[in-house]
Design a protein around this motif. Structure first.
Motif, PDB file in Angstrom:
ATOM      1  N   GLU A   1       0.814  -1.216   0.000  1.00 42.62           N
ATOM      2  CA  GLU A   1       0.000   0.000   0.000  1.00 42.62           C
ATOM      3  C   GLU A   1       0.850   1.269   0.000  1.00 42.62           C
ATOM      4  O   GLU A   1       0.373   2.348  -0.346  1.00 42.62           O
ATOM      5  CB  GLU A   1      -0.921  -0.020   1.221  1.00 42.62           C
ATOM      6  CG  GLU A   1      -1.981   1.074   1.210  1.00 42.62           C
ATOM      7  CD  GLU A   1      -2.857   1.014   2.439  1.00 42.62           C
ATOM      8  OE1 GLU A   1      -3.339   2.073   2.871  1.00 42.62           O
ATOM      9  OE2 GLU A   1      -3.062  -0.103   2.967  1.00 42.62           O
TER      10      GLU A   1
ATOM     11  N   SER B   1       1.516   3.990  -4.429  1.00 41.68           N
ATOM     12  CA  SER B   1       0.182   4.271  -4.978  1.00 41.68           C
ATOM     13  C   SER B   1      -0.072   3.549  -6.296  1.00 41.68           C
ATOM     14  O   SER B   1      -1.231   3.368  -6.686  1.00 41.68           O
ATOM     15  CB  SER B   1       0.015   5.777  -5.194  1.00 41.68           C
ATOM     16  OG  SER B   1       0.959   6.263  -6.127  1.00 41.68           O
TER      17      SER B   1
ATOM     18  N   TYR C   1      -2.343   0.543  -5.945  1.00 43.64           N
ATOM     19  CA  TYR C   1      -3.727   0.701  -5.479  1.00 43.64           C
ATOM     20  C   TYR C   1      -4.729  -0.124  -6.285  1.00 43.64           C
ATOM     21  O   TYR C   1      -5.589  -0.798  -5.710  1.00 43.64           O
ATOM     22  CB  TYR C   1      -4.130   2.173  -5.503  1.00 43.64           C
ATOM     23  CG  TYR C   1      -3.514   2.998  -4.386  1.00 43.64           C
ATOM     24  CD1 TYR C   1      -2.765   2.406  -3.369  1.00 43.64           C
ATOM     25  CD2 TYR C   1      -3.683   4.385  -4.335  1.00 43.64           C
ATOM     26  CE1 TYR C   1      -2.201   3.166  -2.359  1.00 43.64           C
ATOM     27  CE2 TYR C   1      -3.122   5.155  -3.324  1.00 43.64           C
ATOM     28  CZ  TYR C   1      -2.378   4.541  -2.342  1.00 43.64           C
ATOM     29  OH  TYR C   1      -1.830   5.294  -1.346  1.00 43.64           O
TER      30      TYR C   1
ATOM     31  N   TYR D   1      -7.808  -6.730  -0.744  1.00 42.85           N
ATOM     32  CA  TYR D   1      -8.448  -6.141   0.427  1.00 42.85           C
ATOM     33  C   TYR D   1      -9.863  -6.695   0.639  1.00 42.85           C
ATOM     34  O   TYR D   1     -10.375  -6.719   1.760  1.00 42.85           O
ATOM     35  CB  TYR D   1      -8.480  -4.616   0.306  1.00 42.85           C
ATOM     36  CG  TYR D   1      -7.401  -3.945   1.115  1.00 42.85           C
ATOM     37  CD1 TYR D   1      -7.314  -4.134   2.504  1.00 42.85           C
ATOM     38  CD2 TYR D   1      -6.458  -3.107   0.524  1.00 42.85           C
ATOM     39  CE1 TYR D   1      -6.322  -3.529   3.245  1.00 42.85           C
ATOM     40  CE2 TYR D   1      -5.463  -2.495   1.264  1.00 42.85           C
ATOM     41  CZ  TYR D   1      -5.400  -2.713   2.633  1.00 42.85           C
ATOM     42  OH  TYR D   1      -4.419  -2.118   3.385  1.00 42.85           O
TER      43      TYR D   1
ATOM     44  N   ARG E   1     -11.366  -8.023   3.978  1.00 38.37           N
ATOM     45  CA  ARG E   1     -12.619  -7.474   4.507  1.00 38.37           C
ATOM     46  C   ARG E   1     -13.581  -8.601   4.909  1.00 38.37           C
ATOM     47  O   ARG E   1     -14.220  -8.557   5.968  1.00 38.37           O
ATOM     48  CB  ARG E   1     -13.269  -6.572   3.451  1.00 38.37           C
ATOM     49  CG  ARG E   1     -14.470  -5.781   3.961  1.00 38.37           C
ATOM     50  CD  ARG E   1     -15.113  -4.978   2.842  1.00 38.37           C
ATOM     51  NE  ARG E   1     -15.820  -5.834   1.915  1.00 38.37           N
ATOM     52  CZ  ARG E   1     -17.062  -6.258   2.070  1.00 38.37           C
ATOM     53  NH1 ARG E   1     -17.762  -5.919   3.147  1.00 38.37           N
ATOM     54  NH2 ARG E   1     -17.631  -7.039   1.174  1.00 38.37           N
TER      55      ARG E   1
ATOM     56  N   GLN F   1     -13.528   0.100   7.474  1.00 35.16           N
ATOM     57  CA  GLN F   1     -12.349   0.879   7.080  1.00 35.16           C
ATOM     58  C   GLN F   1     -11.735   0.334   5.788  1.00 35.16           C
ATOM     59  O   GLN F   1     -11.286   1.094   4.927  1.00 35.16           O
ATOM     60  CB  GLN F   1     -11.317   0.879   8.206  1.00 35.16           C
ATOM     61  CG  GLN F   1     -11.756   1.652   9.440  1.00 35.16           C
ATOM     62  CD  GLN F   1     -10.724   1.588  10.548  1.00 35.16           C
ATOM     63  OE1 GLN F   1      -9.598   1.127  10.346  1.00 35.16           O
ATOM     64  NE2 GLN F   1     -11.105   2.047  11.750  1.00 35.16           N
ATOM     65  N   VAL F   2     -11.735  -1.000   5.672  1.00 33.45           N
ATOM     66  CA  VAL F   2     -11.203  -1.603   4.438  1.00 33.45           C
ATOM     67  C   VAL F   2     -12.072  -1.195   3.247  1.00 33.45           C
ATOM     68  O   VAL F   2     -11.570  -0.878   2.166  1.00 33.45           O
ATOM     69  CB  VAL F   2     -11.137  -3.132   4.576  1.00 33.45           C
ATOM     70  CG1 VAL F   2     -10.876  -3.781   3.214  1.00 33.45           C
ATOM     71  CG2 VAL F   2     -10.037  -3.520   5.556  1.00 33.45           C
TER      72      VAL F   2
ATOM     73  N   GLU G   1     -13.849   1.468   2.889  1.00 35.32           N
ATOM     74  CA  GLU G   1     -13.543   2.869   2.554  1.00 35.32           C
ATOM     75  C   GLU G   1     -12.229   2.967   1.786  1.00 35.32           C
ATOM     76  O   GLU G   1     -12.096   3.740   0.836  1.00 35.32           O
ATOM     77  CB  GLU G   1     -13.463   3.702   3.834  1.00 35.32           C
ATOM     78  CG  GLU G   1     -14.813   3.905   4.509  1.00 35.32           C
ATOM     79  CD  GLU G   1     -14.675   4.699   5.808  1.00 35.32           C
ATOM     80  OE1 GLU G   1     -13.525   4.982   6.202  1.00 35.32           O
ATOM     81  OE2 GLU G   1     -15.719   5.038   6.424  1.00 35.32           O
ATOM     82  N   LYS G   2     -11.272   2.166   2.222  1.00 29.83           N
ATOM     83  CA  LYS G   2      -9.960   2.182   1.549  1.00 29.83           C
ATOM     84  C   LYS G   2     -10.107   1.688   0.110  1.00 29.83           C
ATOM     85  O   LYS G   2      -9.495   2.231  -0.817  1.00 29.83           O
ATOM     86  CB  LYS G   2      -8.990   1.309   2.332  1.00 29.83           C
ATOM     87  CG  LYS G   2      -7.544   1.429   1.858  1.00 29.83           C
ATOM     88  CD  LYS G   2      -6.614   0.659   2.777  1.00 29.83           C
ATOM     89  CE  LYS G   2      -6.498   1.293   4.135  1.00 29.83           C
ATOM     90  NZ  LYS G   2      -5.468   0.660   4.979  1.00 29.83           N
ATOM     91  N   GLN G   3     -10.918   0.636  -0.092  1.00 25.60           N
ATOM     92  CA  GLN G   3     -11.140   0.131  -1.451  1.00 25.60           C
ATOM     93  C   GLN G   3     -11.730   1.221  -2.342  1.00 25.60           C
ATOM     94  O   GLN G   3     -11.288   1.415  -3.486  1.00 25.60           O
ATOM     95  CB  GLN G   3     -12.089  -1.075  -1.412  1.00 25.60           C
ATOM     96  CG  GLN G   3     -11.469  -2.344  -0.845  1.00 25.60           C
ATOM     97  CD  GLN G   3     -12.493  -3.440  -0.700  1.00 25.60           C
ATOM     98  OE1 GLN G   3     -13.492  -3.272   0.001  1.00 25.60           O
ATOM     99  NE2 GLN G   3     -12.251  -4.563  -1.361  1.00 25.60           N
TER     100      GLN G   3
ATOM    101  N   ARG H   1     -11.488   4.424  -1.903  1.00 28.38           N
ATOM    102  CA  ARG H   1     -10.479   5.478  -2.128  1.00 28.38           C
ATOM    103  C   ARG H   1      -9.460   5.035  -3.174  1.00 28.38           C
ATOM    104  O   ARG H   1      -9.078   5.809  -4.054  1.00 28.38           O
ATOM    105  CB  ARG H   1      -9.790   5.802  -0.807  1.00 28.38           C
ATOM    106  CG  ARG H   1      -8.713   6.881  -0.928  1.00 28.38           C
ATOM    107  CD  ARG H   1      -8.334   7.426   0.426  1.00 28.38           C
ATOM    108  NE  ARG H   1      -7.841   6.381   1.321  1.00 28.38           N
ATOM    109  CZ  ARG H   1      -6.576   5.978   1.362  1.00 28.38           C
ATOM    110  NH1 ARG H   1      -5.677   6.526   0.559  1.00 28.38           N
ATOM    111  NH2 ARG H   1      -6.197   5.033   2.201  1.00 28.38           N
ATOM    112  N   PHE H   2      -9.016   3.788  -3.095  1.00 25.15           N
ATOM    113  CA  PHE H   2      -8.059   3.281  -4.088  1.00 25.15           C
ATOM    114  C   PHE H   2      -8.663   3.330  -5.488  1.00 25.15           C
ATOM    115  O   PHE H   2      -7.990   3.674  -6.463  1.00 25.15           O
ATOM    116  CB  PHE H   2      -7.664   1.839  -3.755  1.00 25.15           C
ATOM    117  CG  PHE H   2      -6.749   1.733  -2.555  1.00 25.15           C
ATOM    118  CD1 PHE H   2      -6.243   2.870  -1.932  1.00 25.15           C
ATOM    119  CD2 PHE H   2      -6.378   0.487  -2.041  1.00 25.15           C
ATOM    120  CE1 PHE H   2      -5.401   2.761  -0.845  1.00 25.15           C
ATOM    121  CE2 PHE H   2      -5.539   0.383  -0.951  1.00 25.15           C
ATOM    122  CZ  PHE H   2      -5.065   1.519  -0.352  1.00 25.15           C
TER     123      PHE H   2
END
Length: 957
Positions: free
Chosen positions: A743, A746, A749, A756, A760, A774-775, A777-779, A781-782
């Motif tokens: 991670e 970038s 991503y 991820y 999750r 949170q995972v 949300e990260k997915q 965002r990526f």
């Protein structure tokens, strides 16, 4: 009343103009104005300021007083030195005039407010407008000029002057369409005014700006004709500008006729016009004018004049390509017939100036990272130096050298070498040792650049080195050049040339035994390759007999040479297909005490290859390990393909440990090398370890890649494969650690979205909902970052993002299905409306999912929407209200046909759309059948009886 004021001023000027200076006249007028102003002020006060005529007169007198003071203040202000004036507050010098302008405004505004229908209101507006103009308040000035032009008596002087003032405002603001009717209204009525020519000139320009060229030209000619006498003389400005009008109107010949009719040299005029308008920033018009002039001009000298003007123009605005073309034409004219001294010097100046500027730009840091621009500038500079050489033949060698320097600065080393060679030869013809020396330095420097193509370098070694040695044959540098020339000739198979170079070297450096020895060794090796073994053995015998004194190192080299001869015999056996003999020969070479380490390594490598071909994986692996251990790094890289093939063969025979070990040894050997084979071996070592279910070994290999400068992309590729096995093995701690490391880059991503998801789901499985959130949300965002950076996103990640979006579609479909159609009518209509709204929302969701780019997501989304449209359409089609008369039911169904018909048609249209998407993008999903065929087409589906089987990575299950 304004006309009386103007008349009184004119009379005063005529009476006192001959007797008094300007200051005296102004004082006299001021005294007259003050006297009347005092009387009018008294009268206005007596009338309680209720007489608009008196107030207007009061405003007129204050206006005139303000004008007189403004003239005096201007003179005082302009007499102050410029440098001192910059630090002054300008307002301090115009206090008196501003005071009287304000006074005039005050009385004028009283009239406007109290007597809006006053017969002289137009004059009041005019005074207010003029005052605000003088005070610099252009917005209010325009406002009152508009009112004055509207309310002043038709064709009155005040009305016409107001229109002229407004026209000037529009003209200066570039609003020519608005200015034209105002100018026309005034100019056509004020034909006897002194300033008619100036106003008509502005009107002509306004016509030109709106591309009404005929009226612009005709009015310009009339202005020219009337200028002088009682009118302001505008002839110079007309002669300056009318050429532009003619050019843009496409009437070049008429422009020529106009100027010839005035006895003006039209070429000179066009040049003057161009020079004049350039100062106004009208470059494009100047360029067009000169271009047209050049196109029509046949006289050589006049054409040269135009071309010189174009040079100045293009130089000023840095239009290099156009400037260069003009220079080429001028040089061509000069070569046919020399230009006069002045034009020649101008041309030389421009050519040399541009050549120097472009060469400097090419060499600057500005364009180092913009290679296309740098290349263009270098080509232009070289072209200018070519022209410079034609203009100054005596400096030809120097100019060609400058061309070479320019190409060098642009990192076009191949071209630079060619130009340096040409410059050297030209300088040699004139015995110009300075340019010869500089050219040689340029050649040698170019040959040493990494950016030079090896093929181009090889092609130029001999031409460059021979020229250098013709200039310098005895220096320390010449020593190294001899060696380079010898090697270049030898590599090009020019053995005769190499032998001559060796002889020349021996003559000039008789004590350099080491270099002569190296050259001799190469010549002997060539004899060996040509299988002239007798010559080689003869040399060896003569050396052993002491005929030649050589170093121990060279003696070892001779032994190595003899070993190679021995190896060649073994290789001949191999070529004949006698592998057993070859195998025995290589064993003998490896075990022989006389064999050099190099020969032993060679034998070990060949043994590994032979055993591999014969299917003996144990021996092939054993000898490969020995060969890799003892080989130089360069040789391991050279034979990497063979080692990789052996490792692959071991893998296919399910010798996973040995296959992985061999790949790992290659990576370790090539660790510090920049080699594509190292990357292949690295991946193989990791992937084979995974195939062998040895995740720890794979992790070890992965980490080792960091020490060996393996590219981040390759390490990432291995890491993603390891993640898959870590997930299967449920080693989530290692999984989290590795994914966190990935991670940090970038670029990873897009590939991290799917891994991820596995993490999750694991969090959800153990009830850790916060970590799962949170995972997610990260997915997201990526995904958004990958899209914004235009990174490639794996299909499985796109499918995953689309799947998340599908939940909204599924929810809406469920809500849609739960809404029941039933009477009474109001309830039925409400249900239909709600269903239609949900269908619109679902269609919008489908469009959003389609933008994701997931084929699976597109088909799934279409499936839900098509099903919803068809379900709703058929529900409407089949619905019959209960308890109603047959006539009502028939009428109802007829009305509903207009609703369910388009809905079902839309479903068919969507089937057609998704079919095209599936075919165009080759989408294959489990839902294809559902969207491609309706229920009545179920006969088109075929299912296999046997299920497919997937094989695991190692091929064992």
């Amino acid at each position: 009343m304004l006309k009386y004021l103007i008349l009184s001023i004119l009379i005063a000027n005529s009476v006192w103009g001959a007797k008094l200076t300007l200051d005296e006249r102004r004082k006299k007028i001021l005294s007259i104005v003050d006297e009347e102003l005092s009387e009018v002020s008294r009268l206005a006060k007596q009338q309680d300021y209720k007489s608009p005529d008196t107030l207007l007169r009061l405003s007129e007198l204050n206006l005139e007083k303000a004008r007189l003071w403004r003239e005096a203040e201007n003179e005082q202000y302009l007499n102050i030195p410029v440098e001192e004036r910059r630090n002054l507050n300008k307002k301090d010098y115009f206090k008196n005039s501003n005071k009287f302008f304000d006074a005039a405004n005050d009385s004028g505004l009283v009239v406007v407010k109290r007597f809006p229908k006053y017969k002289g209101i137009g004059e009041v507006y005019y005074i207010l407008a003029y005052n605000y103009k003088e005070l610099g308040n252009n917005d209010l000035a325009q406002k009152y000029f508009k009112l004055a032009s509207k309310d002043a008596p038709k064709d009155s002087k005040v009305g016409l002057k107001s229109k002229l003032a407004l026209a000037d405002y529009y003209y200066n603001a570039g609003k020519f369409k608005e200015a034209i009717p105002l100018y026309e209204a005034s100019v056509n009525k004020m034909t006897e005014e002194k300033w008619w020519t100036k106003d008509a000139f502005n009107l002509a320009w306004s016509y030109y700006r709106v591309k009404n060229y005929d009226r612009a030209i005709n009015l310009m000619k009339e202005v020219h004709r009337k200028s002088g006498g009682k009118y302001v003389d505008m002839r110079n400005m007309v002669e300056r500008d009318i050429g532009i009008f003619y050019i843009d109107a496409g009437r070049m010949n008429e422009a020529i006729s106009f100027y010839e009719g005035l006895g003006i040299n039209y070429t000179e005029q066009f040049v003057k016009i161009a020079s004049s308008i350039v100062t106004q920033g009208r470059f494009a018009q100047a360029e067009t004018l000169l271009k047209q002039a050049a196109k029509n001009e046949k006289n050589r000298d006049k054409r040269v004049e135009i071309l010189i003007a174009q040079l100045n123009l293009f130089d000023k605005y840095n239009k290099v390509s156009e400037h260069l073309e003009v220079c080429k034409e001028l040089v061509g004219l000069h070569l046919k017939e020399p230009l006069n001294s002045d034009d020649y010097n101008k041309l030389v100046y421009h050519v040399n100036k541009k050549a120097a500027e472009l060469q400097k730009a090419t060499a600057s840091d500005i364009y180092k990272n913009v290679p296309k621009v740098q290349k263009q500038k270098s080509q232009e500079a070289i072209a200018y130096f070519e022209l410079s050489g034609q203009l100054s033949p005596g400096q030809k060698a120097e100019k060609i050298f400058f061309q070479g320097e320019t190409a060098y600065a642009a990192r076009n080393y191949g071209k630079a070498i060619g130009l340096y060679i040409t410059a050297f030869d030209a300088a040699r013809a004139n015995n110009d040792k300075k340019i010869m020396n500089q050219s040689l330095e340029g050649m040698l420097s170019s040959l040493g650049q990494k950016g030079l193509s090896p093929k181009i370098a090889e092609r130029n070694y001999v031409p460059v080195y021979t020229r250098y040695l013709s200039f310098d044959s005895k220096s320390e540098r010449a020593n190294s050049i001899y060696v380079k020339l010898f090697n270049a000739q030898f590599d090009a198979k020019d053995i005769a040339g190499a032998e001559k170079t060796m002889a020349d070297f021996a003559k000039n450096f008789p004590k350099d035994y080491k270099t002569q020895e190296g050259m001799l060794a190469k010549i002997m090796e060539e004899h060996r390759k040509s299988k002239n073994y007798a010559a080689v053995k003869s040399y060896v015998t003569r050396i052993n007999d002491g005929e030649f004194r050589i170093s121990k190192k060279y003696a070892d080299a001779l032994r190595s040479l003899m070993t190679k001869i021995q190896i060649e015999g073994v290789q001949q056996s191999l070529q004949k297909g006698d592998k057993a003999v070859a195998l025995k020969g290589y064993h003998q070479i490896y075990e022989s005490g006389e064999s050099t380490p190099k020969a032993k390594v060679n034998a070990a490598y060949n043994l590994s290859a032979l055993y591999y071909e014969m299917g003996n994986s144990d021996k092939s692996y054993e000898w490969s390990v020995i060969a890799i251990r003892d080989m130089e790094v360069a040789d391991v890289n050279k034979f990497a393909d063979s080692f990789l093939s052996i490792a692959s063969g071991l893998f296919l025979r399910q010798e996973f440990n040995r296959s992985a070990d061999l790949s790992y040894r290659m990576v370790a050997k090539l660790c510090k090398e920049n080699s594509s084979n190292k990357v292949i071996a690295y991946k193989n070592a990791a992937f084979i370890a995974l195939a062998n279910n040895d995740i720890n070994k794979a992790l070890e290999v992965r980490d080792f890649g960091k020490q060996c400068a393996i590219a981040d992309a390759a390490i990432a590729e291995v890491s993603f494969e390891i993640l898959k096995d870590l997930a299967k093995a449920r080693r989530w701690e290692s999984y989290e650690k590795l994914i966190a490391e990935l991670e940090t880059n970038s670029k990873n991503y897009p590939q991290l979205i799917k891994p991820y998801e596995d993490l999750r789901k694991e969090y959800l499985g153990i009830g850790n909902n916060e970590e799962a959130r949170q995972v997610a949300e990260k997915q997201n965002r990526f995904y958004q970052l990958a899209k914004s950076q235009k990174l490639d996103i794996p299909v499985e990640a796109l499918d995953l993002m689309a799947e998340k979006m599908l939940t909204g579609v599924q929810d809406k479909k469920q809500r849609l299905d739960q809404i029941r159609l039933q009477f009474p009518e109001a309830e039925f209509n409400s249900a239909v409306k709600m269903k239609l709204q949900l269908l619109d929302q679902m269609t919008s969701d489908v469009n959003s999912i389609q933008k994701v780019g997931s084929g699976k997501g597109i088909v799934e989304a279409y499936k839900y929407v098509i099903e919803s449209y068809e379900s709703f359409g058929n529900e409407l089609k089949n619905f019959a209200p209960e308890g109603k008369s047959p006539e009502y039911v028939a009428s109802f169904k007829k009305a509903m046909a207009e609703v369910h018909g388009p809905i079902l048609a839309n479903a068919r249209k969507q089937r057609s759309e998704v079919k095209k998407l599936i075919n165009d993008n080759k989408i294959l999903t489990f839902s294809n059948y559902a969207v491609l065929y309706s229920e009545i087409e179920s006969n088109k589906r075929f299912l296999t009886e046997k299920e497919a089987v997937l094989m695991e990575r190692g091929g064992r299950q």
